[in-house]
Scaffold this motif. Sequence first.
Motif, PDB file in Angstrom:
ATOM      1  N   ASP A 163       0.697  -1.158  -0.125  1.00 46.76           N
ATOM      2  CA  ASP A 163       0.040   0.180  -0.125  1.00 46.76           C
ATOM      3  C   ASP A 163       0.959   1.194  -0.023  1.00 46.76           C
ATOM      4  O   ASP A 163       0.477   2.333  -0.753  1.00 46.76           O
ATOM      5  CB  ASP A 163      -1.042  -0.118   1.348  1.00 46.76           C
ATOM      6  N   ASP A 164       1.939   1.344   0.549  1.00 47.71           N
ATOM      7  CA  ASP A 164       2.849   2.533   0.729  1.00 47.71           C
ATOM      8  C   ASP A 164       3.573   2.602  -0.675  1.00 47.71           C
ATOM      9  O   ASP A 164       3.568   3.660  -1.148  1.00 47.71           O
ATOM     10  CB  ASP A 164       3.873   2.108   1.742  1.00 47.71           C
ATOM     11  N   ALA A 165       3.969   1.590  -1.457  1.00 50.32           N
ATOM     12  CA  ALA A 165       4.347   1.658  -2.725  1.00 50.32           C
ATOM     13  C   ALA A 165       3.321   2.103  -3.685  1.00 50.32           C
ATOM     14  O   ALA A 165       3.610   3.110  -4.452  1.00 50.32           O
ATOM     15  CB  ALA A 165       4.853   0.306  -3.252  1.00 50.32           C
ATOM     16  N   GLU A 166       2.125   1.685  -3.498  1.00 51.65           N
ATOM     17  CA  GLU A 166       1.095   2.190  -4.400  1.00 51.65           C
ATOM     18  C   GLU A 166       0.650   3.723  -4.082  1.00 51.65           C
ATOM     19  O   GLU A 166       0.286   4.374  -5.026  1.00 51.65           O
ATOM     20  CB  GLU A 166      -0.122   1.420  -4.126  1.00 51.65           C
ATOM     21  N   SER A 167       0.870   4.310  -2.798  1.00 47.72           N
ATOM     22  CA  SER A 167       0.637   5.421  -2.520  1.00 47.72           C
ATOM     23  C   SER A 167       1.579   6.535  -3.294  1.00 47.72           C
ATOM     24  O   SER A 167       1.005   7.500  -4.024  1.00 47.72           O
ATOM     25  CB  SER A 167       0.870   5.933  -1.095  1.00 47.72           C
ATOM     26  N   GLY A 168       2.635   6.050  -3.840  1.00 50.26           N
ATOM     27  CA  GLY A 168       3.629   6.617  -4.784  1.00 50.26           C
ATOM     28  C   GLY A 168       2.941   6.691  -6.215  1.00 50.26           C
ATOM     29  O   GLY A 168       3.105   7.571  -6.767  1.00 50.26           O
ATOM     30  N   ILE A 169       2.385   5.690  -6.632  1.00 46.46           N
ATOM     31  CA  ILE A 169       1.768   5.602  -7.966  1.00 46.46           C
ATOM     32  C   ILE A 169       0.706   6.467  -7.873  1.00 46.46           C
ATOM     33  O   ILE A 169       0.354   7.404  -8.980  1.00 46.46           O
ATOM     34  CB  ILE A 169       1.550   4.072  -8.204  1.00 46.46           C
ATOM     35  N   SER A 170      -0.263   6.462  -6.850  1.00 48.37           N
ATOM     36  CA  SER A 170      -1.000   7.383  -6.705  1.00 48.37           C
ATOM     37  C   SER A 170      -0.844   9.005  -6.846  1.00 48.37           C
ATOM     38  O   SER A 170      -1.546   9.658  -7.525  1.00 48.37           O
ATOM     39  CB  SER A 170      -2.024   7.296  -5.345  1.00 48.37           C
ATOM     40  N   GLN A 171       0.123   9.220  -6.202  1.00 46.65           N
ATOM     41  CA  GLN A 171       0.737  10.544  -6.487  1.00 46.65           C
ATOM     42  C   GLN A 171       1.218  11.014  -7.697  1.00 46.65           C
ATOM     43  O   GLN A 171       0.992  11.940  -8.110  1.00 46.65           O
ATOM     44  CB  GLN A 171       2.030  10.781  -5.499  1.00 46.65           C
ATOM     45  N   LEU A 172       1.935   9.999  -8.379  1.00 43.71           N
ATOM     46  CA  LEU A 172       2.308  10.161  -9.812  1.00 43.71           C
ATOM     47  C   LEU A 172       1.064  10.318 -10.696  1.00 43.71           C
ATOM     48  O   LEU A 172       0.908  11.300 -11.566  1.00 43.71           O
ATOM     49  CB  LEU A 172       3.041   9.112 -10.334  1.00 43.71           C
ATOM     50  N   LYS A 173      -0.026   9.801 -10.291  1.00 46.53           N
ATOM     51  CA  LYS A 173      -1.296   9.769 -11.153  1.00 46.53           C
ATOM     52  C   LYS A 173      -1.893  11.126 -11.094  1.00 46.53           C
ATOM     53  O   LYS A 173      -2.374  11.832 -12.021  1.00 46.53           O
ATOM     54  CB  LYS A 173      -2.287   8.921 -10.614  1.00 46.53           C
ATOM     55  N   SER A 174      -1.834  11.716  -9.649  1.00 46.66           N
ATOM     56  CA  SER A 174      -2.295  13.154  -9.441  1.00 46.66           C
ATOM     57  C   SER A 174      -1.452  14.140 -10.109  1.00 46.66           C
ATOM     58  O   SER A 174      -1.915  15.144 -10.482  1.00 46.66           O
ATOM     59  CB  SER A 174      -2.469  13.210  -8.193  1.00 46.66           C
ATOM     60  N   ASP A 175      -0.054  13.753 -10.476  1.00 45.72           N
ATOM     61  CA  ASP A 175       0.754  14.619 -10.917  1.00 45.72           C
ATOM     62  C   ASP A 175       0.799  14.561 -12.689  1.00 45.72           C
ATOM     63  O   ASP A 175       1.643  15.395 -13.323  1.00 45.72           O
ATOM     64  CB  ASP A 175       2.229  14.221 -10.422  1.00 45.72           C
ATOM     65  N   GLY A 176      -0.370  13.894 -13.193  1.00 43.92           N
ATOM     66  CA  GLY A 176      -0.531  13.752 -14.263  1.00 43.92           C
ATOM     67  C   GLY A 176       0.184  12.518 -15.100  1.00 43.92           C
ATOM     68  O   GLY A 176       0.026  12.543 -16.433  1.00 43.92           O
ATOM     69  N   TYR A 177       0.534  11.467 -14.464  1.00 43.56           N
ATOM     70  CA  TYR A 177       1.081  10.476 -15.307  1.00 43.56           C
ATOM     71  C   TYR A 177      -0.216   9.533 -15.458  1.00 43.56           C
ATOM     72  O   TYR A 177      -1.050   9.248 -14.662  1.00 43.56           O
ATOM     73  CB  TYR A 177       2.088   9.719 -14.308  1.00 43.56           C
ATOM     74  N   ALA A 178       0.042   8.885 -16.600  1.00 40.97           N
ATOM     75  CA  ALA A 178      -0.970   7.624 -16.887  1.00 40.97           C
ATOM     76  C   ALA A 178      -0.571   6.444 -15.963  1.00 40.97           C
ATOM     77  O   ALA A 178       0.771   6.114 -15.984  1.00 40.97           O
ATOM     78  CB  ALA A 178      -1.241   7.272 -18.152  1.00 40.97           C
ATOM     79  N   THR A 179      -1.374   5.783 -15.081  1.00 42.32           N
ATOM     80  CA  THR A 179      -0.692   4.816 -14.325  1.00 42.32           C
ATOM     81  C   THR A 179      -1.545   3.484 -14.447  1.00 42.32           C
ATOM     82  O   THR A 179      -2.694   3.446 -14.853  1.00 42.32           O
ATOM     83  CB  THR A 179      -0.812   5.045 -12.923  1.00 42.32           C
ATOM     84  N   LYS A 180      -0.952   2.354 -14.162  1.00 39.47           N
ATOM     85  CA  LYS A 180      -1.738   1.098 -14.412  1.00 39.47           C
ATOM     86  C   LYS A 180      -1.015   0.289 -13.199  1.00 39.47           C
ATOM     87  O   LYS A 180       0.208   0.151 -12.914  1.00 39.47           O
ATOM     88  CB  LYS A 180      -1.547   0.485 -15.553  1.00 39.47           C
ATOM     89  N   THR A 181      -2.017  -0.343 -12.417  1.00 38.35           N
ATOM     90  CA  THR A 181      -1.447  -1.160 -11.329  1.00 38.35           C
ATOM     91  C   THR A 181      -1.988  -2.638 -11.510  1.00 38.35           C
ATOM     92  O   THR A 181      -3.277  -2.871 -11.496  1.00 38.35           O
ATOM     93  CB  THR A 181      -1.959  -0.967  -9.861  1.00 38.35           C
ATOM     94  N   LEU A 182      -0.969  -3.793 -11.494  1.00 38.85           N
ATOM     95  CA  LEU A 182      -1.615  -5.096 -11.473  1.00 38.85           C
ATOM     96  C   LEU A 182      -1.078  -6.086 -10.635  1.00 38.85           C
ATOM     97  O   LEU A 182      -0.153  -5.930  -9.776  1.00 38.85           O
ATOM     98  CB  LEU A 182      -0.824  -5.713 -12.928  1.00 38.85           C
ATOM     99  N   GLN A 183      -2.266  -6.311  -9.756  1.00 41.01           N
ATOM    100  CA  GLN A 183      -2.197  -7.168  -8.694  1.00 41.01           C
ATOM    101  C   GLN A 183      -1.865  -8.632  -8.808  1.00 41.01           C
ATOM    102  O   GLN A 183      -2.517  -8.876  -9.914  1.00 41.01           O
ATOM    103  CB  GLN A 183      -3.274  -6.711  -7.567  1.00 41.01           C
ATOM    104  N   GLY A 184      -1.768  -9.279  -8.038  1.00 42.67           N
ATOM    105  CA  GLY A 184      -1.283 -10.811  -8.093  1.00 42.67           C
ATOM    106  C   GLY A 184      -1.676 -11.634  -6.842  1.00 42.67           C
ATOM    107  O   GLY A 184      -1.886 -10.896  -6.114  1.00 42.67           O
ATOM    108  N   ASP A 185      -1.659 -12.679  -7.091  1.00 46.52           N
ATOM    109  CA  ASP A 185      -1.802 -13.730  -5.934  1.00 46.52           C
ATOM    110  C   ASP A 185      -0.388 -13.849  -5.132  1.00 46.52           C
ATOM    111  O   ASP A 185       0.683 -14.125  -6.086  1.00 46.52           O
ATOM    112  CB  ASP A 185      -2.237 -15.119  -6.473  1.00 46.52           C
TER     113      ASP A 185
END
Length: 343
Positions: free
Chosen positions: A54-76
């Motif tokens: 979740d901490d790592a994904e918070s960085g991806i969320s920040q980048l998305k708010s900064d204008g980056y196109a993002t995609k997150t793939l979760q796994g088992d």
Amino acid sequence: MKIKRYSLIAAAAVLALSISACSTSGGDGGDSTDASKSVANVVPGALGDQSFYDDAESGISQLKSDGYATKTLQGDANNPAQWKANLQSVSTGQYGVVVIGSSTSSDTITEVAPKFPKQHYIFYDGEIDAPNVASLTYRQNEGSFLAGVLAALATTNTTDFPLATGSKKVGLVGGMDIPVINDFAAGFKAGVEAVDPSVDVLVSYVGSFSDSAKGYDQATAMFDQGADVVYQVAGGAGVGVLQAAADADKYAIGVDSNQNALQKGHILASMLKHVGASIVQAIQDDAAGSLAYGETTSFGLANDGVGLTFDDNGDIVPQSAIDAIDGYKQKVVDGELSVPSGF
């Protein structure tokens, strides 16, 4: 690999102010956007651990708010073949940078990265020797040293820490018996010993980063043996450790994300590795052309890449204890104290 060090304190502050929840899988596709402003995050497990991923994904969320196109793939969490398939699916050039992390997926990135030499990768929480991979490592032993200091202070001072019995026993529940977790344990034990060598440290391993029930059982066993504080370094499984502290009316220390409010009054602090902030920093460096692929960036106490947070803990740690912990931190930064490693 060469190792660089950056300070994350400003980036972490931005994340703390702007990220209130982690994004789910999916997000914005990068196929029809500028690849240089697109990031994919491959998670070798599921979000919702209220900890590392979740901490790592918070960085991806920040980048998305900064204008980056993002995609997150979760796994088992128990399916490395799926992690590999997910990583390959976003490695064909549609994303400027692909992020993946944790030591459990080191074999995955080691196998996939050479097959896509033009793809840039950021690997967090480990070191990969590949020309198209920028590695981010964290001195979790140093942050855990401070957690050990805190645990020792709590079990030896029942006046300031009224839920402690003065048993001089503390514990650590790890996710798996692997080097990175043993690095946490080595630092924690050293921190305890620095305060009082007579304090016993109990250590056990869940064997998983997702089995919260087993994390609960192992922590409960430690509290039954008299432990006043248990430090969880078990990812999602560690949520059970925090629950066990509340049920035993004892103390715990969280990890990776600020977990202090999950069982308020029972979680003394959380040891943060600022993973999300480090990912944002790395992506910004990539955009500026200054991220060196094939090299490693290290985050420790000296550059505020790891450390304790007391926010949202109900003010259960007195300022005198915080000041004492800061004193130990400065000794590590100044080189007066050397923290052992589990690697």
